[in-house]
Design a protein around this motif. Sequence first.
Motif, short mmCIF file in Angstrom:
data_model
loop_
_atom_site.label_atom_id
_atom_site.label_comp_id
_atom_site.label_asym_id
_atom_site.label_seq_id
_atom_site.Cartn_x
_atom_site.Cartn_y
_atom_site.Cartn_z
N MET A 166 0.84 -1.19 0.00
CA MET A 166 0.00 0.00 0.00
C MET A 166 0.87 1.24 0.00
O MET A 166 1.92 1.27 0.63
CB MET A 166 -0.87 0.04 1.25
CG MET A 166 -1.99 -0.93 1.28
SD MET A 166 -2.97 -0.66 2.77
CE MET A 166 -4.48 -1.34 2.23
N GLU A 224 -2.62 5.76 0.82
CA GLU A 224 -3.66 4.77 1.08
C GLU A 224 -3.73 4.42 2.56
O GLU A 224 -4.81 4.14 3.08
CB GLU A 224 -3.42 3.51 0.26
CG GLU A 224 -3.63 3.68 -1.22
CD GLU A 224 -3.28 2.42 -2.00
OE1 GLU A 224 -4.11 2.03 -2.83
OE2 GLU A 224 -2.20 1.84 -1.75
N PHE A 228 -6.80 4.03 5.63
CA PHE A 228 -6.98 2.61 5.93
C PHE A 228 -7.61 2.43 7.31
O PHE A 228 -7.15 2.98 8.30
CB PHE A 228 -5.64 1.89 5.88
CG PHE A 228 -5.76 0.41 6.07
CD1 PHE A 228 -6.09 -0.40 5.01
CD2 PHE A 228 -5.56 -0.16 7.31
CE1 PHE A 228 -6.21 -1.78 5.18
CE2 PHE A 228 -5.67 -1.53 7.49
CZ PHE A 228 -6.01 -2.34 6.43
N ARG A 270 -13.91 -2.96 2.84
CA ARG A 270 -13.13 -2.64 1.63
C ARG A 270 -11.65 -2.56 1.93
O ARG A 270 -10.82 -3.05 1.16
CB ARG A 270 -13.63 -1.33 1.02
CG ARG A 270 -15.02 -1.44 0.40
CD ARG A 270 -15.46 -0.09 -0.02
NE ARG A 270 -15.31 0.78 1.16
CZ ARG A 270 -16.06 1.80 1.45
NH1 ARG A 270 -17.00 2.17 0.65
NH2 ARG A 270 -15.88 2.51 2.54
N CYS A 271 -11.30 -1.94 3.04
CA CYS A 271 -9.88 -1.85 3.42
C CYS A 271 -9.33 -3.24 3.72
O CYS A 271 -8.22 -3.58 3.30
CB CYS A 271 -9.72 -0.95 4.64
SG CYS A 271 -10.08 0.78 4.34
N ARG A 272 -10.10 -4.02 4.46
CA ARG A 272 -9.66 -5.37 4.79
C ARG A 272 -9.48 -6.21 3.53
O ARG A 272 -8.54 -6.98 3.42
CB ARG A 272 -10.66 -6.02 5.73
CG ARG A 272 -10.18 -7.33 6.29
CD ARG A 272 -11.14 -7.94 7.24
NE ARG A 272 -11.19 -7.16 8.47
CZ ARG A 272 -11.83 -7.55 9.55
NH1 ARG A 272 -12.50 -8.66 9.57
NH2 ARG A 272 -11.82 -6.79 10.63
N LYS A 312 -8.55 -5.18 0.59
CA LYS A 312 -7.28 -4.79 -0.02
C LYS A 312 -6.10 -5.44 0.70
O LYS A 312 -5.16 -5.92 0.08
CB LYS A 312 -7.11 -3.27 0.00
CG LYS A 312 -7.98 -2.54 -0.99
CD LYS A 312 -7.72 -1.05 -0.90
CE LYS A 312 -8.63 -0.26 -1.80
NZ LYS A 312 -8.39 1.18 -1.72
N ASP A 327 -6.07 -9.15 -0.08
CA ASP A 327 -5.60 -9.37 -1.45
C ASP A 327 -4.08 -9.33 -1.50
O ASP A 327 -3.44 -10.17 -2.15
CB ASP A 327 -6.18 -8.33 -2.41
CG ASP A 327 -7.65 -8.57 -2.73
OD1 ASP A 327 -8.17 -9.68 -2.45
OD2 ASP A 327 -8.30 -7.62 -3.23
N ALA A 328 -3.49 -8.35 -0.82
CA ALA A 328 -2.03 -8.24 -0.78
C ALA A 328 -1.41 -9.43 -0.06
O ALA A 328 -0.38 -9.97 -0.49
CB ALA A 328 -1.62 -6.92 -0.11
#
Length: 112
Positions: A1, A5, A9, A15-17, A19, A22-23
Amino acid sequence: MRDDELDDFYINDERCRAKLFDAMKTDFDTYGPLSKQRVREAIEFVMSSGAIERYWRAVVPHAVPLDEIEDKPGFLRALYEKLTGQAPPPRDFGPDVELVDAIGPHGIDVRI
């Protein structure tokens, strides 16, 4: 990130979780089979231990400045599902299991 961003966060926001997960999944996919197994077992152990608060920092390192996660069991369950594509199995590791999160050749290791 990116830094900008991180300013927006919030770990308890879906939505943040997403992302973050996903990383984490991208990194997890680069691991070998043994490392993946150890990560799965560590999460399974923490979830089944009944002592999530005690072992929490084995999952989220101290250096990561995250807001307080409101639902730690839910966080771990969702993380496990994201990484593995399945729900965590019910596990009972018994009283003789130790979670070792030392840096070294064994990494996170669930030892019997």
